[in-house]
Design an enzyme around this catalytic site. Sequence first.
Site, PDB file in Angstrom:
ATOM      1  N   HIS A 103      12.993  -8.017  22.071  1.00  0.00           N
ATOM      2  CA  HIS A 103      13.965  -8.057  23.166  1.00  0.00           C
ATOM      3  C   HIS A 103      13.810  -9.358  23.948  1.00  0.00           C
ATOM      4  O   HIS A 103      12.720  -9.893  24.086  1.00  0.00           O
ATOM      5  CB  HIS A 103      13.860  -6.830  24.086  1.00  0.00           C
ATOM      6  CG  HIS A 103      12.564  -6.693  24.822  1.00  0.00           C
ATOM      7  ND1 HIS A 103      12.344  -7.236  26.070  1.00  0.00           N
ATOM      8  CD2 HIS A 103      11.408  -6.058  24.495  1.00  0.00           C
ATOM      9  CE1 HIS A 103      11.128  -6.933  26.481  1.00  0.00           C
ATOM     10  NE2 HIS A 103      10.535  -6.223  25.536  1.00  0.00           N
TER      11      HIS A 103
ATOM     12  N   ASP B 283      15.070  -9.736  27.150  1.00  0.00           N
ATOM     13  CA  ASP B 283      15.171  -9.516  28.597  1.00  0.00           C
ATOM     14  C   ASP B 283      13.786  -9.287  29.200  1.00  0.00           C
ATOM     15  O   ASP B 283      12.812  -9.050  28.480  1.00  0.00           O
ATOM     16  CB  ASP B 283      16.088  -8.329  28.898  1.00  0.00           C
ATOM     17  CG  ASP B 283      15.550  -7.018  28.347  1.00  0.00           C
ATOM     18  OD1 ASP B 283      15.124  -6.995  27.165  1.00  0.00           O
ATOM     19  OD2 ASP B 283      15.534  -6.016  29.080  1.00  0.00           O
TER      20      ASP B 283
ATOM     21  N   ASP C 153       5.809 -10.286  26.748  1.00  0.00           N
ATOM     22  CA  ASP C 153       6.725  -9.155  26.586  1.00  0.00           C
ATOM     23  C   ASP C 153       8.126  -9.566  27.028  1.00  0.00           C
ATOM     24  O   ASP C 153       8.490  -9.357  28.171  1.00  0.00           O
ATOM     25  CB  ASP C 153       6.201  -7.972  27.415  1.00  0.00           C
ATOM     26  CG  ASP C 153       7.012  -6.713  27.258  1.00  0.00           C
ATOM     27  OD1 ASP C 153       7.813  -6.623  26.320  1.00  0.00           O
ATOM     28  OD2 ASP C 153       6.839  -5.809  28.089  1.00  0.00           O
TER      29      ASP C 153
ATOM     30  N   GLU D 145      15.972  -3.848  26.921  1.00  0.00           N
ATOM     31  CA  GLU D 145      14.826  -2.967  26.736  1.00  0.00           C
ATOM     32  C   GLU D 145      14.163  -2.627  28.068  1.00  0.00           C
ATOM     33  O   GLU D 145      13.629  -1.538  28.241  1.00  0.00           O
ATOM     34  CB  GLU D 145      13.823  -3.627  25.779  1.00  0.00           C
ATOM     35  CG  GLU D 145      12.733  -2.712  25.249  1.00  0.00           C
ATOM     36  CD  GLU D 145      11.491  -2.662  26.125  1.00  0.00           C
ATOM     37  OE1 GLU D 145      10.625  -1.818  25.868  1.00  0.00           O
ATOM     38  OE2 GLU D 145      11.380  -3.467  27.074  1.00  0.00           O
ATOM     39  N   GLU D 146      14.211  -3.560  29.004  1.00  0.00           N
ATOM     40  CA  GLU D 146      13.557  -3.367  30.296  1.00  0.00           C
ATOM     41  C   GLU D 146      14.438  -2.639  31.315  1.00  0.00           C
ATOM     42  O   GLU D 146      14.003  -2.389  32.431  1.00  0.00           O
ATOM     43  CB  GLU D 146      13.129  -4.724  30.880  1.00  0.00           C
ATOM     44  CG  GLU D 146      12.196  -5.535  30.001  1.00  0.00           C
ATOM     45  CD  GLU D 146      10.779  -4.979  29.935  1.00  0.00           C
ATOM     46  OE1 GLU D 146      10.531  -3.877  30.472  1.00  0.00           O
ATOM     47  OE2 GLU D 146       9.915  -5.641  29.336  1.00  0.00           O
TER      48      GLU D 146
END
Length: 200
Positions: A107, A109, A139, A173-174
Amino acid sequence: MRQLVFAVLAAALGAQSPAPDAVKDVAKVQEAYHHQEQAKLLPWLQQAIQFPTYAGNPKAWMAQKRWLKARAEDLGFELRDAGAVFEIELPATLHPRTAPVLGLVIHGDVQPVEASHWSFPPFAGTVKDGYVIGRGAADDKGPLIQALLAMKALEDSGLPRTHTIRLLVGSDEESGSQDMTAYLKTHQAPDYSLVLDSAF
């Protein structure tokens, strides 16, 4: 992380290879990485961190998409816009039309930040004591850059590939994780998937 990515990508060279050959194949991909791609890791990661791609900031997401498209083109790959997900693909060299697809799920984001709580600017990609510090470094922008460069190293190695490798870069995703659900409504799922999120 990078060693695990190399091991996974080596699977795309042919699951029928005897173990000693598979170890040699991984070594060849690693050599290609160190020879040709490793120098891109730090500057590209620092650039990726500079995009504050948290929820509610579509301008940053579009800027990162343009940047990612340019990096994919630098490597000789094509970026396909699939809405909430971007696809970057390295085709199989053996039977590319029918080859199984290995999906690498990433991801692009990040979580929002309160900059006053940080010792370093969160979107600068500061290097300190051998670490890159910034929102998304681990991440998931670090794994994103590593996956791109590992894919290129696999191509550079010249080894035959029995699988197509498709990097799937998600966007939320976040903040809801609806990107892959939306993607799978209109796109076929990979035959195999590996999520390269932070420390796996």
